[in-house]
Write a protein that holds these residues in place. Structure first.
Motif, mmCIF file in Angstrom:
data_model
loop_
_atom_site.group_PDB
_atom_site.id
_atom_site.type_symbol
_atom_site.label_atom_id
_atom_site.label_comp_id
_atom_site.label_asym_id
_atom_site.label_seq_id
_atom_site.Cartn_x
_atom_site.Cartn_y
_atom_site.Cartn_z
ATOM 1 N N ASP A 157 5.395 -24.838 40.533
ATOM 2 C CA ASP A 157 6.538 -25.601 40.022
ATOM 3 C C ASP A 157 7.868 -25.146 40.615
ATOM 4 O O ASP A 157 8.722 -25.973 40.956
ATOM 5 N N GLU A 158 8.045 -23.825 40.743
ATOM 6 C CA GLU A 158 9.322 -23.313 41.258
ATOM 7 C C GLU A 158 9.527 -23.704 42.711
ATOM 8 O O GLU A 158 10.598 -24.191 43.097
ATOM 9 N N THR A 159 8.493 -23.503 43.540
ATOM 10 C CA THR A 159 8.592 -23.853 44.960
ATOM 11 C C THR A 159 8.726 -25.361 45.129
ATOM 12 O O THR A 159 9.480 -25.843 45.980
ATOM 13 N N LYS A 160 8.012 -26.120 44.308
ATOM 14 C CA LYS A 160 8.095 -27.579 44.366
ATOM 15 C C LYS A 160 9.532 -28.041 44.123
ATOM 16 O O LYS A 160 10.047 -28.887 44.853
ATOM 17 N N GLU A 161 10.172 -27.478 43.107
ATOM 18 C CA GLU A 161 11.541 -27.873 42.790
ATOM 19 C C GLU A 161 12.492 -27.513 43.927
ATOM 20 O O GLU A 161 13.383 -28.290 44.281
ATOM 21 N N GLU A 162 12.302 -26.335 44.538
ATOM 22 C CA GLU A 162 13.150 -25.915 45.655
ATOM 23 C C GLU A 162 12.975 -26.855 46.847
ATOM 24 O O GLU A 162 13.951 -27.235 47.503
ATOM 25 N N CYS A 163 11.724 -27.236 47.130
ATOM 26 C CA CYS A 163 11.453 -28.140 48.251
ATOM 27 C C CYS A 163 12.023 -29.534 47.978
ATOM 28 O O CYS A 163 12.567 -30.180 48.877
ATOM 29 N N GLN A 164 11.901 -29.983 46.747
ATOM 30 C CA GLN A 164 12.479 -31.280 46.391
ATOM 31 C C GLN A 164 13.998 -31.268 46.554
ATOM 32 O O GLN A 164 14.581 -32.221 47.081
ATOM 33 N N ASN A 165 14.623 -30.171 46.121
ATOM 34 C CA ASN A 165 16.079 -30.052 46.257
ATOM 35 C C ASN A 165 16.501 -30.073 47.717
ATOM 36 O O ASN A 165 17.499 -30.710 48.089
ATOM 37 N N GLU A 166 15.725 -29.377 48.570
ATOM 38 C CA GLU A 166 16.061 -29.336 49.996
ATOM 39 C C GLU A 166 15.862 -30.707 50.634
ATOM 40 O O GLU A 166 16.663 -31.134 51.477
ATOM 41 N N LEU A 167 14.834 -31.409 50.214
ATOM 42 C CA LEU A 167 14.611 -32.766 50.726
ATOM 43 C C LEU A 167 15.787 -33.677 50.371
ATOM 44 O O LEU A 167 16.284 -34.431 51.221
ATOM 45 N N LEU A 168 16.247 -33.594 49.129
ATOM 46 C CA LEU A 168 17.389 -34.398 48.700
ATOM 47 C C LEU A 168 18.660 -34.008 49.456
ATOM 48 O O LEU A 168 19.462 -34.873 49.831
ATOM 49 N N ARG A 169 18.825 -32.722 49.692
ATOM 50 C CA ARG A 169 20.018 -32.248 50.429
ATOM 51 C C ARG A 169 20.009 -32.775 51.863
ATOM 52 O O ARG A 169 21.018 -33.288 52.361
ATOM 53 N N LEU A 170 18.856 -32.662 52.528
ATOM 54 C CA LEU A 170 18.757 -33.122 53.909
ATOM 55 C C LEU A 170 18.903 -34.642 53.990
ATOM 56 O O LEU A 170 19.525 -35.170 54.914
ATOM 57 N N HIS A 171 18.346 -35.334 53.008
ATOM 58 C CA HIS A 171 18.468 -36.785 53.022
ATOM 59 C C HIS A 171 19.927 -37.214 52.854
ATOM 60 O O HIS A 171 20.382 -38.169 53.491
ATOM 61 N N ALA A 172 20.657 -36.497 52.025
ATOM 62 C CA ALA A 172 22.083 -36.801 51.842
ATOM 63 C C ALA A 172 22.864 -36.584 53.137
ATOM 64 O O ALA A 172 23.830 -37.300 53.430
ATOM 65 N N MET A 173 22.426 -35.602 53.947
ATOM 66 C CA MET A 173 23.086 -35.311 55.221
ATOM 67 C C MET A 173 22.658 -36.293 56.308
ATOM 68 O O MET A 173 23.484 -36.851 57.024
ATOM 69 N N TRP A 174 21.345 -36.509 56.432
ATOM 70 C CA TRP A 174 20.814 -37.284 57.554
ATOM 71 C C TRP A 174 20.831 -38.785 57.302
ATOM 72 O O TRP A 174 20.906 -39.564 58.239
ATOM 73 N N LYS A 175 20.687 -39.178 56.025
ATOM 74 C CA LYS A 175 20.674 -40.603 55.660
ATOM 75 C C LYS A 175 19.632 -41.385 56.463
ATOM 76 O O LYS A 175 19.930 -42.407 57.089
ATOM 77 N N ILE A 176 18.400 -40.899 56.442
ATOM 78 C CA ILE A 176 17.308 -41.562 57.148
ATOM 79 C C ILE A 176 16.347 -42.208 56.143
ATOM 80 O O ILE A 176 16.292 -41.794 54.978
ATOM 81 N N PRO A 177 15.583 -43.204 56.567
ATOM 82 C CA PRO A 177 14.556 -43.763 55.692
ATOM 83 C C PRO A 177 13.457 -42.727 55.430
ATOM 84 O O PRO A 177 12.972 -42.078 56.358
ATOM 85 N N ILE A 178 13.081 -42.576 54.170
ATOM 86 C CA ILE A 178 11.985 -41.686 53.786
ATOM 87 C C ILE A 178 11.015 -42.476 52.916
ATOM 88 O O ILE A 178 11.425 -43.153 51.970
ATOM 89 N N ILE A 179 9.734 -42.400 53.276
ATOM 90 C CA ILE A 179 8.693 -43.013 52.452
ATOM 91 C C ILE A 179 7.751 -41.905 52.004
ATOM 92 O O ILE A 179 7.195 -41.179 52.822
ATOM 93 N N MET A 180 7.599 -41.765 50.707
ATOM 94 C CA MET A 180 6.774 -40.693 50.151
ATOM 95 C C MET A 180 5.689 -41.258 49.244
ATOM 96 O O MET A 180 5.956 -42.120 48.407
ATOM 97 N N VAL A 181 4.482 -40.774 49.429
ATOM 98 C CA VAL A 181 3.367 -41.108 48.546
ATOM 99 C C VAL A 181 3.205 -39.989 47.530
ATOM 100 O O VAL A 181 3.187 -38.806 47.893
ATOM 101 N N THR A 182 3.121 -40.329 46.266
ATOM 102 C CA THR A 182 2.863 -39.334 45.229
ATOM 103 C C THR A 182 2.195 -39.990 44.033
ATOM 104 O O THR A 182 2.382 -41.179 43.776
ATOM 105 N N HIS A 183 1.397 -39.194 43.313
ATOM 106 C CA HIS A 183 0.816 -39.645 42.051
ATOM 107 C C HIS A 183 1.560 -39.034 40.860
ATOM 108 O O HIS A 183 1.201 -39.270 39.714
ATOM 109 N N ASP A 184 2.590 -38.240 41.168
ATOM 110 C CA ASP A 184 3.354 -37.529 40.149
ATOM 111 C C ASP A 184 4.543 -38.404 39.734
ATOM 112 O O ASP A 184 5.526 -38.537 40.474
ATOM 113 N N LEU A 185 4.461 -39.004 38.562
ATOM 114 C CA LEU A 185 5.500 -39.926 38.104
ATOM 115 C C LEU A 185 6.843 -39.220 37.944
ATOM 116 O O LEU A 185 7.892 -39.775 38.288
#
Length: 206
Positions: A157-185
Protein backbone atom coordinates in the motif's frame (compact mmCIF):
# COMPACT_ATOMS: atom_id res chain seq x y z
CA UNK A 1 -3.83 13.59 -28.36
CA UNK A 2 -4.26 9.86 -28.91
CA UNK A 3 -7.19 8.68 -30.98
CA UNK A 4 -8.21 5.26 -32.15
CA UNK A 5 -11.06 3.74 -34.04
CA UNK A 6 -10.23 0.09 -34.59
CA UNK A 7 -11.72 -3.35 -35.13
CA UNK A 8 -10.11 -6.70 -34.52
CA UNK A 9 -11.84 -10.07 -34.70
CA UNK A 10 -11.08 -12.30 -31.72
CA UNK A 11 -12.30 -15.80 -30.88
CA UNK A 12 -15.13 -14.75 -28.57
CA UNK A 13 -16.10 -11.38 -30.06
CA UNK A 14 -14.94 -8.50 -32.25
CA UNK A 15 -13.01 -5.73 -30.53
CA UNK A 16 -14.60 -2.48 -31.63
CA UNK A 17 -12.74 0.27 -29.81
CA UNK A 18 -13.35 3.98 -30.33
CA UNK A 19 -11.45 6.29 -28.01
CA UNK A 20 -10.03 9.81 -27.92
CA UNK A 21 -7.57 10.65 -25.16
CA UNK A 22 -6.29 14.18 -24.65
CA UNK A 23 -3.98 15.32 -21.83
CA UNK A 24 -5.74 13.05 -19.35
CA UNK A 25 -5.63 9.72 -17.56
CA UNK A 26 -8.17 7.23 -18.84
CA UNK A 27 -8.86 4.16 -16.73
CA UNK A 28 -10.19 1.03 -18.43
CA UNK A 29 -12.12 -1.44 -16.31
CA UNK A 30 -14.11 -4.57 -17.09
CA UNK A 31 -14.00 -8.34 -16.74
CA UNK A 32 -11.02 -10.45 -17.75
CA UNK A 33 -10.98 -11.16 -21.45
CA UNK A 34 -13.13 -8.15 -22.34
CA UNK A 35 -10.47 -6.55 -24.56
CA UNK A 36 -8.59 -4.19 -22.24
CA UNK A 37 -5.08 -5.56 -22.84
CA UNK A 38 -5.81 -6.20 -26.53
CA UNK A 39 -6.65 -2.50 -26.90
CA UNK A 40 -3.35 -1.52 -25.28
CA UNK A 41 -1.45 -3.99 -27.48
CA UNK A 42 -3.01 -2.50 -30.61
CA UNK A 43 -2.01 1.02 -29.55
CA UNK A 44 1.55 -0.06 -28.76
CA UNK A 45 1.94 -1.90 -32.05
CA UNK A 46 2.47 -5.36 -30.56
CA UNK A 47 -0.57 -6.51 -32.52
CA UNK A 48 -2.37 -4.85 -35.40
CA UNK A 49 -6.10 -4.26 -35.82
CA UNK A 50 -7.94 -5.67 -38.81
CA UNK A 51 -9.12 -2.19 -39.75
CA UNK A 52 -9.31 1.37 -38.52
CA UNK A 53 -6.83 4.03 -37.52
CA UNK A 54 -4.58 4.94 -34.57
CA UNK A 55 -3.15 8.46 -34.40
CA UNK A 56 -0.81 9.99 -31.81
CA UNK A 57 -0.07 13.70 -31.96
CA UNK A 58 -0.90 13.86 -35.68
CA UNK A 59 1.30 10.84 -36.44
CA UNK A 60 -0.59 7.95 -38.00
CA UNK A 61 0.60 4.84 -36.15
CA UNK A 62 -1.78 2.48 -37.89
CA UNK A 63 -4.03 2.74 -40.90
CA UNK A 64 -5.44 -0.10 -42.95
CA UNK A 65 -3.45 -0.86 -46.12
CA UNK A 66 -0.55 1.29 -44.91
CA UNK A 67 2.62 0.00 -43.28
CA UNK A 68 2.19 0.49 -39.51
CA UNK A 69 4.77 2.38 -37.47
CA UNK A 70 6.89 -0.25 -35.64
CA UNK A 71 6.75 -0.57 -31.85
CA UNK A 72 10.18 0.96 -31.24
CA UNK A 73 9.32 4.13 -33.20
CA UNK A 74 5.96 4.89 -31.61
CA UNK A 75 7.46 6.51 -28.49
CA UNK A 76 4.83 4.92 -26.28
CA UNK A 77 5.69 3.72 -22.79
CA UNK A 78 4.12 0.42 -21.76
CA UNK A 79 4.07 -1.35 -18.40
CA UNK A 80 2.98 -4.94 -19.02
CA UNK A 81 1.16 -7.26 -16.63
CA UNK A 82 4.08 -9.70 -16.87
CA UNK A 83 6.67 -6.85 -16.63
CA UNK A 84 8.52 -7.90 -19.87
CA UNK A 85 11.96 -7.07 -18.50
CA UNK A 86 14.95 -8.20 -20.55
CA UNK A 87 16.24 -11.30 -18.68
CA UNK A 88 19.85 -10.89 -19.88
CA UNK A 89 20.13 -7.32 -18.57
CA UNK A 90 20.48 -6.08 -15.02
CA UNK A 91 17.71 -3.89 -13.68
CA UNK A 92 19.96 -0.88 -14.29
CA UNK A 93 20.44 -2.00 -17.89
CA UNK A 94 16.70 -2.49 -18.33
CA UNK A 95 15.95 0.99 -16.98
CA UNK A 96 18.69 2.69 -19.00
CA UNK A 97 17.47 1.10 -22.23
CA UNK A 98 16.28 4.07 -24.32
CA UNK A 99 16.50 6.25 -21.20
CA UNK A 100 16.42 10.00 -22.01
CA UNK A 101 17.03 11.75 -18.69
CA UNK A 102 19.34 10.35 -16.00
CA UNK A 103 18.06 12.87 -13.43
CA UNK A 104 14.52 11.65 -13.99
CA UNK A 105 15.68 8.04 -13.71
CA UNK A 106 17.39 8.72 -10.39
CA UNK A 107 14.24 10.39 -9.06
CA UNK A 108 12.05 7.49 -10.14
CA UNK A 109 14.43 4.89 -8.72
CA UNK A 110 14.33 6.67 -5.36
CA UNK A 111 10.55 7.06 -5.40
CA UNK A 112 9.85 3.38 -6.03
CA UNK A 113 12.72 2.21 -3.81
CA UNK A 114 14.71 -0.08 -6.08
CA UNK A 115 18.25 1.25 -5.55
CA UNK A 116 19.26 -2.04 -3.93
CA UNK A 117 18.34 -4.20 -6.96
CA UNK A 118 19.89 -2.16 -9.78
CA UNK A 119 22.72 -4.67 -10.29
CA UNK A 120 20.42 -7.70 -10.01
CA UNK A 121 18.87 -9.61 -12.89
CA UNK A 122 15.09 -10.05 -13.26
CA UNK A 123 15.27 -13.72 -12.24
CA UNK A 124 16.82 -12.69 -8.92
CA UNK A 125 14.11 -10.29 -7.72
CA UNK A 126 10.49 -10.49 -6.59
CA UNK A 127 7.38 -9.80 -8.64
CA UNK A 128 6.78 -6.49 -6.88
CA UNK A 129 10.35 -5.39 -7.57
CA UNK A 130 9.97 -6.36 -11.23
CA UNK A 131 6.81 -4.31 -11.42
CA UNK A 132 8.52 -1.25 -9.98
CA UNK A 133 11.48 -1.65 -12.35
CA UNK A 134 9.13 -1.96 -15.34
CA UNK A 135 7.33 1.22 -14.30
CA UNK A 136 10.59 3.16 -14.07
CA UNK A 137 11.75 1.80 -17.44
CA UNK A 138 8.53 2.92 -19.15
CA UNK A 139 8.65 6.42 -17.63
CA UNK A 140 12.38 6.86 -18.27
CA UNK A 141 11.80 7.08 -22.04
CA UNK A 142 9.71 10.28 -21.61
CA UNK A 143 6.99 8.82 -23.83
CA UNK A 144 4.38 10.73 -25.83
CA UNK A 145 1.74 8.39 -24.40
CA UNK A 146 1.77 5.86 -21.59
CA UNK A 147 -0.02 2.50 -21.35
CA UNK A 148 -0.29 0.82 -17.95
CA UNK A 149 -1.68 -2.70 -17.53
CA UNK A 150 -2.39 -3.07 -13.79
CA UNK A 151 0.90 -1.32 -12.99
CA UNK A 152 0.56 -1.25 -9.19
CA UNK A 153 -1.19 -4.54 -8.47
CA UNK A 154 1.80 -6.28 -6.83
CA UNK A 155 2.89 -3.37 -4.66
CA UNK A 156 2.33 -2.85 -0.95
CA UNK A 157 0.00 0.00 0.00
CA UNK A 158 2.75 2.48 0.88
CA UNK A 159 4.76 1.92 -2.31
CA UNK A 160 1.56 1.91 -4.37
CA UNK A 161 0.58 5.33 -3.02
CA UNK A 162 4.08 6.73 -3.70
CA UNK A 163 4.01 5.41 -7.28
CA UNK A 164 0.53 6.80 -7.85
CA UNK A 165 1.66 10.20 -6.56
CA UNK A 166 4.68 10.17 -8.88
CA UNK A 167 2.50 9.21 -11.83
CA UNK A 168 0.17 12.13 -11.10
CA UNK A 169 3.14 14.49 -10.69
CA UNK A 170 4.71 13.44 -14.00
CA UNK A 171 1.38 13.62 -15.78
CA UNK A 172 0.88 17.18 -14.52
CA UNK A 173 4.32 18.05 -15.95
CA UNK A 174 4.22 16.12 -19.23
CA UNK A 175 0.49 16.38 -20.02
CA UNK A 176 0.49 13.21 -22.12
CA UNK A 177 -2.34 10.74 -22.78
CA UNK A 178 -2.29 7.87 -20.26
CA UNK A 179 -4.44 4.76 -20.49
CA UNK A 180 -4.41 2.49 -17.46
CA UNK A 181 -6.07 -0.87 -16.90
CA UNK A 182 -7.01 -1.68 -13.31
CA UNK A 183 -9.53 -3.75 -11.37
CA UNK A 184 -9.02 -1.56 -8.29
CA UNK A 185 -11.98 0.84 -8.11
CA UNK A 186 -10.33 3.00 -5.44
CA UNK A 187 -7.25 3.37 -7.63
CA UNK A 188 -9.40 4.13 -10.68
CA UNK A 189 -11.25 6.88 -8.85
CA UNK A 190 -8.02 8.38 -7.50
CA UNK A 191 -6.10 8.44 -10.78
CA UNK A 192 -8.65 8.54 -13.58
CA UNK A 193 -9.92 11.70 -15.20
CA UNK A 194 -12.36 9.36 -16.92
CA UNK A 195 -13.28 5.77 -16.08
CA UNK A 196 -14.43 3.66 -19.02
CA UNK A 197 -15.64 0.07 -19.04
CA UNK A 198 -14.98 -2.51 -21.74
CA UNK A 199 -17.52 -5.27 -22.26
CA UNK A 200 -17.23 -7.80 -25.09
CA UNK A 201 -14.79 -5.57 -26.92
CA UNK A 202 -16.82 -2.36 -26.74
CA UNK A 203 -15.86 0.70 -24.70
CA UNK A 204 -18.70 2.03 -22.56
CA UNK A 205 -18.57 5.42 -20.89
CA UNK A 206 -19.51 5.04 -17.22
Amino acid sequence: MLSLKIKKTLKAYTLNAVLNVSEEIIVLTGPSGAGKTTTLNCISGLIHPDSGEIVLNDRILFQKKEKPIPVQKRNIGYVFQNYALFPHMTIRGNINYKMKDIKLVNTLVNVVGIEHILESYPAEISGGEKQRAALVRALATKPEALLLDEPFSSLDDETKEECQNELLRLHAMWKIPIIMVTHDLKEAERLGDRILRIEQGKIIDN
